[in-house]
Design a protein around this motif. Sequence first.
Motif, PDB file in Angstrom:
ATOM      1  N   SER A  96     -31.491  21.329 -18.249  1.00 32.45           N
ATOM      2  CA  SER A  96     -30.111  20.854 -18.095  1.00 32.45           C
ATOM      3  C   SER A  96     -29.858  19.623 -18.952  1.00 32.45           C
ATOM      4  N   PHE A  97     -28.603  19.466 -19.349  1.00 33.70           N
ATOM      5  CA  PHE A  97     -28.200  18.279 -20.101  1.00 33.70           C
ATOM      6  C   PHE A  97     -26.717  18.017 -19.860  1.00 33.70           C
ATOM      7  N   ASP A  98     -26.287  16.802 -20.146  1.00 33.30           N
ATOM      8  CA  ASP A  98     -24.883  16.414 -19.976  1.00 33.30           C
ATOM      9  C   ASP A  98     -24.255  16.141 -21.329  1.00 33.30           C
ATOM     10  N   ILE A  99     -22.981  16.514 -21.463  1.00 28.59           N
ATOM     11  CA  ILE A  99     -22.212  16.216 -22.671  1.00 28.59           C
ATOM     12  C   ILE A  99     -20.991  15.400 -22.269  1.00 28.59           C
ATOM     13  N   SER A 100     -20.839  14.249 -22.876  1.00 29.90           N
ATOM     14  CA  SER A 100     -19.692  13.391 -22.596  1.00 29.90           C
ATOM     15  C   SER A 100     -18.398  14.047 -23.082  1.00 29.90           C
ATOM     16  N   TYR A 101     -17.320  13.893 -22.308  1.00 26.42           N
ATOM     17  CA  TYR A 101     -16.035  14.384 -22.801  1.00 26.42           C
ATOM     18  C   TYR A 101     -15.100  13.232 -23.188  1.00 26.42           C
ATOM     19  N   ILE A 102     -15.685  12.049 -23.345  1.00 25.35           N
ATOM     20  CA  ILE A 102     -14.887  10.912 -23.834  1.00 25.35           C
ATOM     21  C   ILE A 102     -15.540  10.268 -25.067  1.00 25.35           C
ATOM     22  N   ARG A 103     -16.548  10.933 -25.625  1.00 19.66           N
ATOM     23  CA  ARG A 103     -17.179  10.398 -26.839  1.00 19.66           C
ATOM     24  C   ARG A 103     -17.410  11.532 -27.836  1.00 19.66           C
ATOM     25  N   PHE A 104     -16.642  11.503 -28.905  1.00 24.64           N
ATOM     26  CA  PHE A 104     -16.792  12.476 -29.978  1.00 24.64           C
ATOM     27  C   PHE A 104     -16.897  11.739 -31.309  1.00 24.64           C
ATOM     28  N   ASN A 105     -17.659  12.307 -32.231  1.00 25.81           N
ATOM     29  CA  ASN A 105     -17.871  11.670 -33.541  1.00 25.81           C
ATOM     30  C   ASN A 105     -18.366  10.235 -33.396  1.00 25.81           C
ATOM     31  N   ASN A 106     -19.184  10.016 -32.352  1.00 27.02           N
ATOM     32  CA  ASN A 106     -19.755   8.690 -32.068  1.00 27.02           C
ATOM     33  C   ASN A 106     -18.706   7.625 -31.766  1.00 27.02           C
ATOM     34  N   VAL A 107     -17.540   8.041 -31.305  1.00 27.33           N
ATOM     35  CA  VAL A 107     -16.468   7.109 -30.959  1.00 27.33           C
ATOM     36  C   VAL A 107     -16.141   7.268 -29.478  1.00 27.33           C
ATOM     37  N   LEU A 108     -16.227   6.169 -28.727  1.00 27.58           N
ATOM     38  CA  LEU A 108     -15.909   6.192 -27.305  1.00 27.58           C
ATOM     39  C   LEU A 108     -14.407   6.068 -27.132  1.00 27.58           C
ATOM     40  N   LYS A 109     -13.759   7.210 -27.037  1.00 29.19           N
ATOM     41  CA  LYS A 109     -12.297   7.228 -26.922  1.00 29.19           C
ATOM     42  C   LYS A 109     -11.868   8.614 -26.459  1.00 29.19           C
ATOM     43  N   TYR A 110     -10.941   8.664 -25.522  1.00 26.32           N
ATOM     44  CA  TYR A 110     -10.468   9.952 -25.042  1.00 26.32           C
ATOM     45  C   TYR A 110      -9.784  10.705 -26.169  1.00 26.32           C
ATOM     46  N   ASN A 111     -10.240  11.938 -26.384  1.00 31.09           N
ATOM     47  CA  ASN A 111      -9.710  12.768 -27.463  1.00 31.09           C
ATOM     48  C   ASN A 111      -9.453  14.164 -26.905  1.00 31.09           C
ATOM     49  N   PRO A 112      -8.234  14.405 -26.403  1.00 34.37           N
ATOM     50  CA  PRO A 112      -7.936  15.683 -25.736  1.00 34.37           C
ATOM     51  C   PRO A 112      -8.155  16.900 -26.626  1.00 34.37           C
ATOM     52  N   LYS A 113      -7.890  16.766 -27.913  1.00 36.79           N
ATOM     53  CA  LYS A 113      -8.077  17.890 -28.825  1.00 36.79           C
ATOM     54  C   LYS A 113      -9.549  18.290 -28.903  1.00 36.79           C
ATOM     55  N   MET A 114     -10.428  17.291 -29.001  1.00 39.62           N
ATOM     56  CA  MET A 114     -11.856  17.567 -29.092  1.00 39.62           C
ATOM     57  C   MET A 114     -12.410  18.062 -27.758  1.00 39.62           C
ATOM     58  N   GLU A 115     -11.855  17.548 -26.663  1.00 41.33           N
ATOM     59  CA  GLU A 115     -12.316  18.013 -25.347  1.00 41.33           C
ATOM     60  C   GLU A 115     -11.981  19.487 -25.154  1.00 41.33           C
ATOM     61  N   VAL A 116     -10.797  19.897 -25.584  1.00 39.24           N
ATOM     62  CA  VAL A 116     -10.402  21.303 -25.488  1.00 39.24           C
ATOM     63  C   VAL A 116     -11.348  22.169 -26.321  1.00 39.24           C
ATOM     64  N   ALA A 117     -11.702  21.684 -27.509  1.00 34.82           N
ATOM     65  CA  ALA A 117     -12.623  22.428 -28.381  1.00 34.82           C
ATOM     66  C   ALA A 117     -13.995  22.553 -27.725  1.00 34.82           C
ATOM     67  N   LEU A 118     -14.451  21.479 -27.077  1.00 37.44           N
ATOM     68  CA  LEU A 118     -15.744  21.506 -26.393  1.00 37.44           C
ATOM     69  C   LEU A 118     -15.718  22.491 -25.235  1.00 37.44           C
TER      70      LEU A 118
END
Length: 206
Positions: free
Chosen positions: A153-175
Amino acid sequence: MKKFLCVVFVPFIYNLQYAQMAKNTMRDFKGIKFINIEPTALYKPHIDASKSFGVQLLKDSKTVQKYINNGKFHKIKKSGKGYHVQKLDHSRPWMVSKAKATLEKMGTKFSKDTKGGTFTVSSITRTLEDQNRLRRVNSNASLGISSHNYGNSFDISYIRFNNVLKYNPKMEVALEKVLKYYTNAGRIYYIKEKQQRCYHITVRNY
C-alpha cells in the motif's frame, strides 16, 4: 416527553458502545501492542488484499530487512516517470514487486495524461513500530492493523503535484481518472482520506 426519550435513548447508546468495545480489544504481536479493530466494509478488501501476498505483519526494521534479503521487497526510487516520493519520516520505500510495478505504471499513465505532470507519494510501507511512532504526532493514524503493514500500500497526495504544495483541481481529476482506471482493471483498491489529504491505494494480487 423528554423523560421518555431519555429513558429509551440512553440504553441504545450504551449497547452500541459496549459492542464497539468488545470488538476493539488490545492485542500483542511479538512485543508490539495494538488495538484489534474490526475493519470497516470499505477497508476490509484492502486488508484481505494485503494478506494475499504472503507477507507477515511487519513488526519492525528486522522484519522488513528479512523481506529485502530474500528478494520479496523492492526499493522504490525517489522519483520516476510521473511521480515523486516525498521525504518519508514514518514509512519505508520498499514494497512487493507487484505494488512497485503498479505504482510505476500509474506514474507513467498520469504523466501521459497530463503531458508531463507528476504526483507525490506521501507514505509507503510501515511497520507496527513506525505506526506507533506516527500516532504520537498524528492522532488520525490507524490504531489497528493497516494495509501499509504488509508492503503493498501507498498514499498519493491530492494537494501536491509537480512538487508544488497547492490545490490543483485539474490535476486531482486527472489523478482520480488514473485510480479509477486501475480499479476497474482489478489492480487496486483506493480510498480518499480527507483528513490526510491523500488517496490510500492498496495493490491487489492480480
